[in-house]
Scaffold this motif. Structure first.
Motif, PDB file in Angstrom:
ATOM      1  N   GLN A  36      -5.206  -0.038  -7.790  1.00 29.03           N
ATOM      2  CA  GLN A  36      -5.507  -0.514  -6.554  1.00 29.03           C
ATOM      3  C   GLN A  36      -6.651   0.463  -5.914  1.00 29.03           C
ATOM      4  O   GLN A  36      -7.563  -0.005  -4.855  1.00 29.03           O
ATOM      5  CB  GLN A  36      -4.195  -0.409  -5.639  1.00 29.03           C
ATOM      6  CG  GLN A  36      -3.440  -1.759  -6.036  1.00 29.03           C
ATOM      7  CD  GLN A  36      -1.983  -1.746  -5.523  1.00 29.03           C
ATOM      8  OE1 GLN A  36      -1.663  -0.600  -4.978  1.00 29.03           O
ATOM      9  NE2 GLN A  36      -1.099  -2.662  -5.689  1.00 29.03           N
ATOM     10  N   ALA A  37      -6.380   1.800  -5.853  1.00 32.90           N
ATOM     11  CA  ALA A  37      -7.489   2.641  -5.614  1.00 32.90           C
ATOM     12  C   ALA A  37      -8.896   2.422  -6.216  1.00 32.90           C
ATOM     13  O   ALA A  37      -9.769   2.250  -5.601  1.00 32.90           O
ATOM     14  CB  ALA A  37      -7.146   4.088  -5.851  1.00 32.90           C
TER      15      ALA A  37
ATOM     16  N   THR B 239      -1.185  -2.249   2.120  1.00 31.45           N
ATOM     17  CA  THR B 239      -0.245  -2.680   1.156  1.00 31.45           C
ATOM     18  C   THR B 239      -0.974  -3.930   0.443  1.00 31.45           C
ATOM     19  O   THR B 239      -0.941  -4.993   0.979  1.00 31.45           O
ATOM     20  CB  THR B 239       1.268  -2.954   1.677  1.00 31.45           C
ATOM     21  OG1 THR B 239       1.628  -1.850   2.298  1.00 31.45           O
ATOM     22  CG2 THR B 239       1.936  -3.175   0.362  1.00 31.45           C
TER      23      THR B 239
ATOM     24  N   GLY C 223      -6.169   3.610   3.531  1.00 29.46           N
ATOM     25  CA  GLY C 223      -5.002   4.641   3.022  1.00 29.46           C
ATOM     26  C   GLY C 223      -3.877   3.880   2.670  1.00 29.46           C
ATOM     27  O   GLY C 223      -3.818   2.719   2.402  1.00 29.46           O
ATOM     28  N   GLY C 224      -2.883   4.583   2.328  1.00 29.18           N
ATOM     29  CA  GLY C 224      -1.349   4.104   2.203  1.00 29.18           C
ATOM     30  C   GLY C 224      -1.035   4.543   0.670  1.00 29.18           C
ATOM     31  O   GLY C 224      -2.130   5.298   0.174  1.00 29.18           O
ATOM     32  N   THR C 225      -0.102   4.038  -0.069  1.00 28.91           N
ATOM     33  CA  THR C 225       0.385   4.492  -1.166  1.00 28.91           C
ATOM     34  C   THR C 225      -0.327   3.345  -2.212  1.00 28.91           C
ATOM     35  O   THR C 225       0.415   2.253  -2.150  1.00 28.91           O
ATOM     36  CB  THR C 225       1.916   4.421  -1.145  1.00 28.91           C
ATOM     37  OG1 THR C 225       2.268   5.320  -0.368  1.00 28.91           O
ATOM     38  CG2 THR C 225       2.399   4.863  -2.561  1.00 28.91           C
ATOM     39  N   LEU C 226      -1.278   3.827  -2.979  1.00 34.00           N
ATOM     40  CA  LEU C 226      -1.993   2.868  -3.972  1.00 34.00           C
ATOM     41  C   LEU C 226      -1.439   3.343  -5.326  1.00 34.00           C
ATOM     42  O   LEU C 226      -1.664   4.485  -5.576  1.00 34.00           O
ATOM     43  CB  LEU C 226      -3.476   2.715  -3.377  1.00 34.00           C
ATOM     44  CG  LEU C 226      -3.783   2.361  -2.055  1.00 34.00           C
ATOM     45  CD1 LEU C 226      -5.127   2.357  -2.016  1.00 34.00           C
ATOM     46  CD2 LEU C 226      -3.153   0.965  -1.675  1.00 34.00           C
ATOM     47  N   SER C 227      -1.504   2.193  -5.940  1.00 36.03           N
ATOM     48  CA  SER C 227      -1.611   2.675  -7.749  1.00 36.03           C
ATOM     49  C   SER C 227      -2.921   2.926  -7.899  1.00 36.03           C
ATOM     50  O   SER C 227      -4.046   2.788  -7.261  1.00 36.03           O
ATOM     51  CB  SER C 227      -1.094   1.539  -8.451  1.00 36.03           C
ATOM     52  OG  SER C 227      -1.885   0.368  -8.072  1.00 36.03           O
TER      53      SER C 227
ATOM     54  N   ASP D 138      -3.771   2.389   6.919  1.00 30.52           N
ATOM     55  CA  ASP D 138      -2.818   2.062   5.726  1.00 30.52           C
ATOM     56  C   ASP D 138      -2.778   0.336   5.380  1.00 30.52           C
ATOM     57  O   ASP D 138      -2.672  -0.388   6.444  1.00 30.52           O
ATOM     58  CB  ASP D 138      -1.378   2.703   6.021  1.00 30.52           C
ATOM     59  CG  ASP D 138      -1.210   4.113   5.692  1.00 30.52           C
ATOM     60  OD1 ASP D 138      -2.366   4.821   5.556  1.00 30.52           O
ATOM     61  OD2 ASP D 138      -0.174   4.484   6.306  1.00 30.52           O
TER      62      ASP D 138
ATOM     63  N   GLU E 278      -5.714  12.581   6.871  1.00 35.67           N
ATOM     64  CA  GLU E 278      -5.008  11.209   6.349  1.00 35.67           C
ATOM     65  C   GLU E 278      -4.638  10.517   7.711  1.00 35.67           C
ATOM     66  O   GLU E 278      -4.555   9.357   7.552  1.00 35.67           O
ATOM     67  CB  GLU E 278      -3.743  11.631   5.505  1.00 35.67           C
ATOM     68  CG  GLU E 278      -4.011  11.995   4.404  1.00 35.67           C
ATOM     69  CD  GLU E 278      -4.585  10.862   3.481  1.00 35.67           C
ATOM     70  OE1 GLU E 278      -4.796   9.668   3.947  1.00 35.67           O
ATOM     71  OE2 GLU E 278      -5.536  11.350   2.499  1.00 35.67           O
TER      72      GLU E 278
ATOM     73  N   GLN F 146      -1.385  -2.266   8.079  1.00 31.04           N
ATOM     74  CA  GLN F 146      -0.405  -1.648   8.982  1.00 31.04           C
ATOM     75  C   GLN F 146      -0.956  -1.617  10.449  1.00 31.04           C
ATOM     76  O   GLN F 146      -1.933  -1.309  10.646  1.00 31.04           O
ATOM     77  CB  GLN F 146       0.015  -0.258   8.566  1.00 31.04           C
ATOM     78  CG  GLN F 146       1.101   0.361   9.519  1.00 31.04           C
ATOM     79  CD  GLN F 146       1.452   1.809   9.017  1.00 31.04           C
ATOM     80  OE1 GLN F 146       1.749   1.782   7.840  1.00 31.04           O
ATOM     81  NE2 GLN F 146       1.468   2.600   9.868  1.00 31.04           N
TER      82      GLN F 146
END
Length: 418
Positions: A352-353, A45, A345-349, A43, A38, A412
Motif C-alpha cells: 500500500q505504501a 485506510t 498517513g496511517g498504518t499501511l502495508s 490518515d 506525523e 479519516q
C-alpha cells in the motif's frame, strides 16, 4: 506548504525545506525528500486494492491487487463500495462490503465507458453518468437509460425514450430511490440542468436555456449570478447555468440536492428554491492553510476552480448525517500524496505504501462544514461518501510501465476514527 492555484485565494509563498515543486503536462507534482511530523498527515485506510493478491484468490478488500484503469466510484449508505475498472477492454465492477467481503463482477452490455459520477440505489443498482446515463444491476448487467445520440436536445419533460440532451455529467439517488441527473445542452445555447426520473418520465427540476442574445456574464445577468450565489427565494427553474464544462455534478441529503453550477455549489431545496453553499463572493479572502482540515475561510467566499479539458473534471459528495459537503475541482492534479503536510498517513502495508508512492496525479478534495471550507486530501481520481465516511478512488502506475492498478481508501475525518 501551498497547493498551487487550485484554491483561487491568497497563496503563501514559503515552500517547505526538502520539497521540490515540478510543473509538467499541466499538472503540479510534488517530489518529497523529507517529511514533517506525523500530526500533519491525512490518515487513510485501504478498503479495496493496494494489496498483492490476484483477482481470482480468496483475498478480500485491501489485500487485493485491483488491476486496470479507473472508470468509476460509488458507495452505498451502508459503506458498500463499488469500484469500476477497465480490464482488457471490458468493464468490471468490484463490490466491497463493510465486512471486507469482496466480489469481482464483470459488466455486460457496456464497454469503454468512464463515469463522471456514480450513485447507488437502495436495491443495489449503480447509476453511471458517462455522458449517457446507465444502470448497472447487482449482477453486472448494464442498461442504457438515457442516450445522448439524438436529434434535437431539449430540457422539457419527456418520456425516457424521447428525452434528448447533449451530455449527462452527474447523478445521485435519494433515499426513496428517486434518480436525479445533471445534464447539459452544448449546441444551440450553453446551459446546464437537473432532471429527475419518475417511472418512465423525465422531469425538469432546475435550470433553463438562454434567451436569444442573453448575456452569459454573471456580473451583468442576475439569472447567471443566481445560479452561483442565489438570492433568497430564487427558483431553481429560473437560473441560467452556462458553464457547461464545470457544472452538472449532484449529491443528495435530507435537505434536498446539492448541485455544482460552475464556480459555485448550491442547495436545491424540496420547495424548488436555491440557496448558496460555495458562492464565489470574495475568493481573494480565502487562503490555503498549513494543515489539512484547517479552514480556508467562508465557503460563500470561495470559488470552485474551473476545470480544463486536459484534466479530469471534478466531483461532489455529501455525508448527510454530518451535514458535510465534499467537492473536487479539475484545474490541477497532485502526486504523490506523501508530499509535505498533505501527504497520506496511517498504518499501511508495504504494498500500500508503494501504491501511494507511485500514485497517478489526482485532484484535491475540499470539505464544506459549518459554513467553512477546508482542504482534505490530494491524489483523488474520484470521491464518494456513505452515511459515515468519505472515500476516494486512486490510481497508481505499476512498475516498469506495466499498466495501472486502482484502490479505494477511506479518509479519516474529525470524530471518525473507524
Amino acid at each position: 506548504m501551498v497547493l498551487s492555484s487550485v484554491f483561487h485565494g491568497r497563496r503563501r509563498t514559503t515552500v517547505a525545506v526538502g520539497v521540490a515543486v515540478l510543473i509538467a503536462a499541466g499538472a503540479t507534482v510534488y517530489a518529497t525528500t523529507s517529511r514533517d511530523s506525523e500530526d500533519t498527515a491525512v490518515d487513510v485506510t485501504f478498503v479495496l486494492g493496494g494489496g498483492t493478491a490476484r483477482k481470482d484468490s480468496a483475498a478480500q478488500g485491501g489485500e487485493l491487487a485491483v488491476t486496470g484503469q479507473f472508470r468509476g466510484l460509488a458507495t452505498g449508505q451502508d459503506d458498500t463500495v463499488y469500484l469500476f475498472t477497465e480490464e482488457d477492454g471490458g468493464l468490471v465492477m468490484w463490490q466491497r462490503r463493510k465486512s471486507g467481503a469482496t466480489k469481482r463482477i464483470p459488466v455486460s452490455g457496456m464497454n469503454g465507458e468512464s463515469a463522471e459520477q456514480a450513485a447507488v440505489a437502495p436495491d443495489g443498482s449503480v447509476y453511471l453518468a458517462t455522458g449517457s446515463l446507465w444502470r448497472v444491476a447487482p449482477d453486472g448487467k448494464a442498461v442504457q437509460l438515457v442516450d445522448v445520440h439524438c436529434d434535437t436536445a431539449s430540457p422539457h419533460d419527456a418520456t425516457l425514450e424521447t428525452f434528448c440532451t447533449n451530455e449527462i455529467t452527474g447523478v445521485t439517488v435519494t433515499r426513496d430511490g428517486t434518480v436525479y441527473f445533471g445534464d447539459q445542452i452544448v449546441f444551440g445555447g450553453h446551459s446546464s440542468f437537473v432532471h429527475r426520473i419518475r417511472g418512465n418520465r423525465v422531469e425538469l427540476v432546475a435550470g433553463r436555456r438562454p434567451e436569444p442574445g442573453e448575456s452569459l456574464d454573471p456580473r451583468s445577468n442576475p439569472a447567471v449570478r443566481d445560479g452561483i450565489d442565489p438570492r433568497p427565494g430564487t427558483l431553481a427553474k429560473n437560473v441560467l447555468v452556462p458553464a457547461v464544462w464545470n457544472s452538472g455534478w449532484l449529491a443528495s441529503d435530507k435537505d434536498g440536492l446539492v448541485w455544482r453550477t460552475g464556480q459555485g455549489i448550491v442547495r436545491l431545496r424540496p420547495d424548488g428554491t436555491l440557496s448558496p453553499l460555495v458562492a464565489a463572493r470574495a475568493p481573494e479572502k480565502t487562503e490555503v492553510p498549513d494543515h489539512p482540515l484547517e479552514s480556508m475561510g467562508r465557503a460563500v467566499d470561495a470559488a470552485v476552480p474551473p476545470g480544463q479539458n486536459t484534466v479530469a473534471r471534478g466531483d461532489l459528495a455529501v455525508i448527510a448525517p454530518r451535514s458535510e459537503v465534499f467537492y473536487s475541482g479539475g484545474d490541477r492534479l497532485y502526486s504523490p500524496p506523501f508530499a509535505d503536510t498533505y501527504r497520506w498517513g496511517g498504518t499501511l502495508s508495504a504494498s500500500q505504501a508503494k501504491f501511494a508512492e507511485n500514485l497517478t496525479a489526482g485532484k484535491v478534495v475540499n470539505r464544506v462544514a459549518e459554513g467553512e471550507v477546508s482542504p482534505v486530501i490530494v491524489g483523488a481520481q474520484a470521491l464518494a461518501a456513505s452515511d459515515t465516511s468519505l472515500y476516494i478512488a486512486a490510481e497508481a502506475e505499476t512498475e516498469y510501465g506495466g499498466g495501472s492498478v486502482c484502490a479505494v481508501v477511506k479518509v479519516q475525518l474529525p470524530d471518525n476514527k473507524g
